[in-house]
Design an enzyme around this catalytic site. Structure first.
Site, PDB file in Angstrom:
ATOM      1  N   HIS A  41      37.944  82.471  18.391  1.00  0.00           N
ATOM      2  CA  HIS A  41      38.917  81.353  18.460  1.00  0.00           C
ATOM      3  C   HIS A  41      38.540  80.347  17.380  1.00  0.00           C
ATOM      4  O   HIS A  41      37.558  79.625  17.513  1.00  0.00           O
ATOM      5  CB  HIS A  41      38.872  80.686  19.840  1.00  0.00           C
ATOM      6  N   ASP A  79      36.356  77.478  18.709  1.00  0.00           N
ATOM      7  CA  ASP A  79      37.383  76.436  18.669  1.00  0.00           C
ATOM      8  C   ASP A  79      36.998  75.362  17.646  1.00  0.00           C
ATOM      9  O   ASP A  79      37.366  74.194  17.810  1.00  0.00           O
ATOM     10  CB  ASP A  79      37.619  75.827  20.052  1.00  0.00           C
ATOM     11  N   HIS A  85      38.581  78.812  25.516  1.00  0.00           N
ATOM     12  CA  HIS A  85      37.728  77.620  25.676  1.00  0.00           C
ATOM     13  C   HIS A  85      37.705  77.093  27.109  1.00  0.00           C
ATOM     14  O   HIS A  85      38.114  75.958  27.373  1.00  0.00           O
ATOM     15  CB  HIS A  85      38.129  76.503  24.709  1.00  0.00           C
ATOM     16  N   LYS A 117      49.348  83.624  21.024  1.00  0.00           N
ATOM     17  CA  LYS A 117      48.764  82.406  21.594  1.00  0.00           C
ATOM     18  C   LYS A 117      49.797  81.636  22.392  1.00  0.00           C
ATOM     19  O   LYS A 117      50.874  81.291  21.876  1.00  0.00           O
ATOM     20  CB  LYS A 117      48.222  81.531  20.464  1.00  0.00           C
ATOM     21  N   HIS A 163      40.082  77.531  14.207  1.00  0.00           N
ATOM     22  CA  HIS A 163      41.135  76.819  13.465  1.00  0.00           C
ATOM     23  C   HIS A 163      40.710  76.703  12.009  1.00  0.00           C
ATOM     24  O   HIS A 163      39.697  76.054  11.708  1.00  0.00           O
ATOM     25  CB  HIS A 163      41.355  75.414  14.041  1.00  0.00           C
ATOM     26  N   HIS A 168      45.935  78.684  26.122  1.00  0.00           N
ATOM     27  CA  HIS A 168      45.411  77.318  26.261  1.00  0.00           C
ATOM     28  C   HIS A 168      45.727  76.897  27.687  1.00  0.00           C
ATOM     29  O   HIS A 168      46.865  76.556  28.006  1.00  0.00           O
ATOM     30  CB  HIS A 168      46.041  76.363  25.241  1.00  0.00           C
TER      31      HIS A 168
HETATM   32  O1  DOR Z   1      40.310  70.141  20.524  1.00  0.00           O
HETATM   33  C1  DOR Z   1      41.208  70.874  20.170  1.00  0.00           C
HETATM   34  N1  DOR Z   1      41.611  70.919  18.879  1.00  0.00           N
HETATM   35  N2  DOR Z   1      41.825  71.633  21.078  1.00  0.00           N
HETATM   36  C2  DOR Z   1      42.913  72.350  20.780  1.00  0.00           C
HETATM   37  O2  DOR Z   1      43.422  72.989  21.654  1.00  0.00           O
HETATM   38  C3  DOR Z   1      43.497  72.305  19.427  1.00  0.00           C
HETATM   39  C4  DOR Z   1      42.515  71.922  18.437  1.00  0.00           C
HETATM   40  C5  DOR Z   1      43.119  71.556  17.103  1.00  0.00           C
HETATM   41  O3  DOR Z   1      43.977  72.281  16.614  1.00  0.00           O
HETATM   42  O4  DOR Z   1      42.696  70.545  16.523  1.00  0.00           O
HETATM   43 ZN    ZN Z   2      41.706  75.812  19.634  1.00  0.00          ZN
END
Ligand code: DOR
Ligand code: ZN
Length: 346
Positions: free
Chosen positions: A14, A248, A175, A100, A16, A137
């Site tokens: 997971h 995450d 998460h 997702k 970003h 989520h």
């Molecule tokens: O803390 C987070 N940041 N939780 C999420 O679900 C998305 C993520 C983000 O994209 O910044």
């Molecule tokens: Zn995330």
């Protein structure tokens, strides 16, 4: 005391990576250690179709510095208009490894997510048929529900009904932050797993709020009480095949975190493996670290574990991680665990 632990090369289930300047800044931080990662689709606009996922994958590959080896495993952002046949085609081509589900409004860039779960039923049924995992989520967005209860309520109100109505649907609870999340995963023999982040093994809600508000510890789902952090530690270090690492890691520039209404996300890509070695050593579970970082995830996703290895070493002096990494959009603060760490990853 020096010590070392050798693992199959880890994957991040997971992650970003964002796009543009931020992608270029953060990608090497993950690719240095991780062979593969499940890439979150919450860009603006979101990655909804197979064609958008292919284009995003190509941008990630183009941003990878020469000599680095990293495979992005793409996901599609589920909307109420998602076409089941597009999803199936994206899986068959090997492009997409999961879909997702963001409840609309639950977190960063989730406005295009799902409000009426009945409207995504045909996609979920198609996914059950073809064995494509749904990454969830797991928080309700009902304003009546306290933010610290949103995960537990989601399990009862949304996730369990979806799973009962869709036999064979493979689900990853992303998460997880609560004992209820870990217990729910353990209650299922098949088709259910959870990712756990590095930071949720380290902080509880006091770290965010006591002695001043700490925006770099604010993420979603928000860290809960200490009993929940301990439950997550027990799950992650148990070796149970249903729990694996999804960092995450979610970069935001400092200006977006240190402000009147700050963004959610902890950026942990830079020091995640060192922190995990620290946590697993504390729990006397270093021999189970490889299952969490490198074996359980590929097994759930039906992929082979990586053949190459990585060796983490514990030295006698604390490691100094960079406090920030730079991007052309501005600096991004690296997660600070608040204690000395002695483990280095190459
Ligand atoms: O803390 C987070 N940041 N939780 C999420 O679900 C998305 C993520 C983000 O994209 O910044
Ligand atoms: Zn995330």
């Amino acid at each position: 005391m020096s010590r070392e632990v050798t693992l199959r090369r880890p994957d991040d289930w997971h992650l970003h990576l964002r796009d543009g300047a931020m992608l270029r800044a953060v990608l090497p931080e993950s690719a240095r250690h991780f062979a593969r990662a499940i890439i979150m689709p919450n860009l603006v606009p979101p990655v909804v179709t197979g064609a958008q996922a292919a284009a995003y994958r190509d941008r990630i590959r183009a941003a990878l510095p020469d000599g680095m080896d990293f495979a992005p495993l793409m996901t599609l952002y589920l909307t109420e208009d998602t076409d089941p046949e597009d999803v199936a085609a994206a899986q068959v081509s090997g492009l997409v490894h999961a879909v997702k589900l963001y409840p609309a409004g639950a977190t960063t860039n989730s406005a295009s997510g799902v409000t009426d779960f009945d409207r995504v039923r045909p996609v979920l049924e198609k996914m059950a048929e073809i064995g494509l995992p749904l990454c969830v989520h797991g928080e309700v967005t009902d304003p009546e529900v306290d933010i610290f209860d949103r995960e537990a309520v989601f399990i009862d109100r949304v996730l369990d009904p979806i799973r009962r109505a869709t036999p064979g649907l493979r689900v990853v609870m992303e998460h997880i932050t609560t004992r209820q999340g870990a217990d729910y995963v353990r209650s299922a023999e098949a088709d259910l797993a959870a990712t756990i982040t590095t930071h949720h093994l380290i902080i509880n809600r006091n770290h965010i709020l006591v002695g001043g508000i700490r925006p770099h510890y604010y993420c979603l789902p928000v860290a809960k009480r200490e009993e929940h952090r301990l439950a997550l530690r027990a799950a992650a270090t148990s070796g149970d095949r249903r729990f694996f690492l999804g960092t995450d890691s979610a970069p935001h520039v400092d200006a977006a975190k240190e402000t009147g209404c700050g963004c959610a996300g902890c950026f942990t890509a830079t020091n995640t493996l060192s922190l995990l070695a620290h946590v697993f050593e504390e729990e006397e579970a270093l021999d189970r670290l490889e299952r969490f970082t490198s074996l359980n995830g590929p097994a759930f996703y039906g992929l082979p574990a990586n053949e190459d290895t990585i060796t983490l070493r514990r030295g006698d002096d604390p490691v100094r991680f960079p406090a920030k990494i730079d991007s052309d959009d501005g600096p991004v603060t690296v997660f600070d665990p608040g204690f000395e760490v002695y483990w280095t990853a190459p």
